[in-house]
Design a protein around this motif. Structure first.
Motif, PDB file in Angstrom:
ATOM      1  N   ILE A 141       7.214  -7.072 -13.653  1.00 19.64           N
ATOM      2  CA  ILE A 141       6.751  -6.380 -14.850  1.00 19.64           C
ATOM      3  C   ILE A 141       7.864  -5.552 -15.499  1.00 19.64           C
ATOM      4  O   ILE A 141       8.464  -5.987 -16.458  1.00 19.64           O
ATOM      5  CB  ILE A 141       5.508  -5.508 -14.569  1.00 19.64           C
ATOM      6  N   ALA A 142       8.151  -4.355 -15.001  1.00 20.12           N
ATOM      7  CA  ALA A 142       9.168  -3.515 -15.637  1.00 20.12           C
ATOM      8  C   ALA A 142       9.852  -2.667 -14.578  1.00 20.12           C
ATOM      9  O   ALA A 142       9.247  -2.275 -13.590  1.00 20.12           O
ATOM     10  CB  ALA A 142       8.526  -2.623 -16.689  1.00 20.12           C
ATOM     11  N   ASP A 151      19.328  -3.847  -9.990  1.00 22.09           N
ATOM     12  CA  ASP A 151      18.263  -3.474  -9.060  1.00 22.09           C
ATOM     13  C   ASP A 151      17.751  -2.072  -9.367  1.00 22.09           C
ATOM     14  O   ASP A 151      18.490  -1.214  -9.853  1.00 22.09           O
ATOM     15  CB  ASP A 151      18.795  -3.525  -7.619  1.00 22.09           C
ATOM     16  N   GLY A 152      16.461  -1.836  -9.031  1.00 17.75           N
ATOM     17  CA  GLY A 152      15.864  -0.524  -9.234  1.00 17.75           C
ATOM     18  C   GLY A 152      14.428  -0.501  -8.737  1.00 17.75           C
ATOM     19  O   GLY A 152      13.954  -1.423  -8.071  1.00 17.75           O
ATOM     20  N   VAL A 153      13.721   0.555  -9.059  1.00 15.20           N
ATOM     21  CA  VAL A 153      12.317   0.705  -8.680  1.00 15.20           C
ATOM     22  C   VAL A 153      11.471   0.103  -9.793  1.00 15.20           C
ATOM     23  O   VAL A 153      11.553   0.529 -10.942  1.00 15.20           O
ATOM     24  CB  VAL A 153      11.962   2.193  -8.464  1.00 15.20           C
ATOM     25  N   ASP A 157       6.954  -2.296  -7.041  1.00 15.13           N
ATOM     26  CA  ASP A 157       7.234  -1.449  -5.883  1.00 15.13           C
ATOM     27  C   ASP A 157       6.236  -0.294  -5.801  1.00 15.13           C
ATOM     28  O   ASP A 157       5.795   0.077  -4.708  1.00 15.13           O
ATOM     29  CB  ASP A 157       8.664  -0.902  -5.949  1.00 15.13           C
ATOM     30  N   LEU A 158       5.886   0.270  -6.932  1.00 18.51           N
ATOM     31  CA  LEU A 158       4.909   1.364  -6.931  1.00 18.51           C
ATOM     32  C   LEU A 158       3.523   0.882  -6.502  1.00 18.51           C
ATOM     33  O   LEU A 158       2.816   1.581  -5.772  1.00 18.51           O
ATOM     34  CB  LEU A 158       4.855   2.018  -8.305  1.00 18.51           C
ATOM     35  N   VAL A 159       3.143  -0.313  -6.949  1.00 14.12           N
ATOM     36  CA  VAL A 159       1.863  -0.888  -6.510  1.00 14.12           C
ATOM     37  C   VAL A 159       1.899  -1.133  -5.005  1.00 14.12           C
ATOM     38  O   VAL A 159       0.922  -0.866  -4.290  1.00 14.12           O
ATOM     39  CB  VAL A 159       1.558  -2.190  -7.293  1.00 14.12           C
ATOM     40  N   SER A 160       3.030  -1.606  -4.500  1.00 17.08           N
ATOM     41  CA  SER A 160       3.180  -1.820  -3.058  1.00 17.08           C
ATOM     42  C   SER A 160       3.052  -0.512  -2.296  1.00 17.08           C
ATOM     43  O   SER A 160       2.423  -0.453  -1.231  1.00 17.08           O
ATOM     44  CB  SER A 160       4.529  -2.460  -2.750  1.00 17.08           C
ATOM     45  N   LEU A 161       3.625   0.563  -2.805  1.00 15.68           N
ATOM     46  CA  LEU A 161       3.495   1.864  -2.155  1.00 15.68           C
ATOM     47  C   LEU A 161       2.052   2.350  -2.151  1.00 15.68           C
ATOM     48  O   LEU A 161       1.591   2.951  -1.174  1.00 15.68           O
ATOM     49  CB  LEU A 161       4.392   2.896  -2.843  1.00 15.68           C
ATOM     50  N   LEU A 162       1.322   2.092  -3.243  1.00 14.55           N
ATOM     51  CA  LEU A 162      -0.095   2.452  -3.266  1.00 14.55           C
ATOM     52  C   LEU A 162      -0.877   1.684  -2.205  1.00 14.55           C
ATOM     53  O   LEU A 162      -1.773   2.235  -1.551  1.00 14.55           O
ATOM     54  CB  LEU A 162      -0.690   2.196  -4.650  1.00 14.55           C
ATOM     55  N   ILE A 163      -0.553   0.415  -2.007  1.00 16.62           N
ATOM     56  CA  ILE A 163      -1.213  -0.390  -0.973  1.00 16.62           C
ATOM     57  C   ILE A 163      -0.895   0.170   0.411  1.00 16.62           C
ATOM     58  O   ILE A 163      -1.776   0.290   1.271  1.00 16.62           O
ATOM     59  CB  ILE A 163      -0.806  -1.869  -1.101  1.00 16.62           C
ATOM     60  N   ILE A 164       0.361   0.545   0.639  1.00 16.96           N
ATOM     61  CA  ILE A 164       0.751   1.128   1.933  1.00 16.96           C
ATOM     62  C   ILE A 164       0.011   2.441   2.167  1.00 16.96           C
ATOM     63  O   ILE A 164      -0.534   2.685   3.258  1.00 16.96           O
ATOM     64  CB  ILE A 164       2.276   1.331   1.992  1.00 16.96           C
ATOM     65  N   PHE A 165      -0.028   3.309   1.167  1.00 15.22           N
ATOM     66  CA  PHE A 165      -0.719   4.586   1.316  1.00 15.22           C
ATOM     67  C   PHE A 165      -2.221   4.376   1.534  1.00 15.22           C
ATOM     68  O   PHE A 165      -2.862   5.134   2.254  1.00 15.22           O
ATOM     69  CB  PHE A 165      -0.474   5.480   0.112  1.00 15.22           C
ATOM     70  N   GLY A 166      -2.791   3.340   0.915  1.00 15.15           N
ATOM     71  CA  GLY A 166      -4.200   3.022   1.163  1.00 15.15           C
ATOM     72  C   GLY A 166      -4.442   2.645   2.617  1.00 15.15           C
ATOM     73  O   GLY A 166      -5.429   3.059   3.230  1.00 15.15           O
ATOM     74  N   GLY A 167      -3.536   1.858   3.195  1.00 11.11           N
ATOM     75  CA  GLY A 167      -3.654   1.496   4.606  1.00 11.11           C
ATOM     76  C   GLY A 167      -3.522   2.698   5.519  1.00 11.11           C
ATOM     77  O   GLY A 167      -4.279   2.857   6.483  1.00 11.11           O
ATOM     78  N   VAL A 168      -2.571   3.573   5.214  1.00 10.85           N
ATOM     79  CA  VAL A 168      -2.397   4.790   6.019  1.00 10.85           C
ATOM     80  C   VAL A 168      -3.630   5.681   5.892  1.00 10.85           C
ATOM     81  O   VAL A 168      -4.102   6.260   6.881  1.00 10.85           O
ATOM     82  CB  VAL A 168      -1.113   5.537   5.587  1.00 10.85           C
ATOM     83  N   LEU A 169      -4.187   5.784   4.705  1.00  8.21           N
ATOM     84  CA  LEU A 169      -5.388   6.585   4.494  1.00  8.21           C
ATOM     85  C   LEU A 169      -6.563   6.034   5.311  1.00  8.21           C
ATOM     86  O   LEU A 169      -7.327   6.795   5.901  1.00  8.21           O
ATOM     87  CB  LEU A 169      -5.752   6.631   3.007  1.00  8.21           C
TER      88      LEU A 169
END
Length: 178
Positions: A141-142, A151-153, A157-169
């Motif tokens: 996307i962007a 390369d960059g964020v 990558d942010l959606v992936s971090l949300l998925i990881i935080f959902g699993g940790v939660l």
């Protein structure tokens, strides 16, 4: 001769022998009586065991007493749905009942925790895989922040971090003891 009679182990009849729903309890009590007769137990341990057994019976009776009005309402088939709902609302307002009293089997809780744990691990693994593995440019996307010109964020990558935080939660909420 008298000493051997005193040491002889005989089954003690505590409950009358009849076919009832307490047959399993009766057989377990008989096993307990036999085990007590065979094991050397001092008076201190015997007192502790007596307290545990009496506490278990008191807790069971208290639970049965708290749930009895709800069972009576459930067994009354002549009531309409509205009357059942009104009766349930009244019972819930009058009686203090929580999920510990009404919960069914502890095995169901263990199975539920296991499934949630597996789901959380899958979410965390998927999130890390989405960050580490290269994705096509049209899928990313962007880019929000550039490390280098190539390369960059990205939003991916942010959606992936949300998925990881959902699993940790999920893991934290699953094993959080109140």
């Amino acid at each position: 001769m008298k000493i051997t009679r005193l040491l002889e182990i005989r089954p003690v009849k505590i409950f009358p022998r009849k076919q009832s729903e307490n047959t399993l309890l009766e057989s377990k009590v008989q096993e307990l009586v036999q085990a007590i007769g065979q094991a050397p137990v001092d008076s201190h341990r015997a007192r502790i065991y007596q307290e545990q057994i009496s506490e278990a019976f008191e807790n069971a009776e208290e639970t049965r007493r708290k749930i009895a009005p709800f069972r009576a309402l459930d067994e009354d088939n002549s009531l309409s749905r509205e009357e059942l709902l009104e009766g349930l609302e009244k019972l819930l307002a009058e009686n203090q009942i929580d999920s510990k009293i009404s919960s069914g089997h502890p095995a169901n809780k263990g199975l539920q925790k296991g499934v949630i744990l597996i789901l959380a691990v899958i979410l965390i693994t998927t999130g890390f895989a989405m960050i580490i593995m290269p994705a096509p440019a049209s899928f990313e996307i962007a880019t929000i922040f550039y490390f280098t010109p190539q390369d960059g964020v990205t939003v991916m990558d942010l959606v992936s971090l949300l998925i990881i935080f959902g699993g940790v939660l999920l893991i934290v909420l699953n094993f959080n003891k109140k």
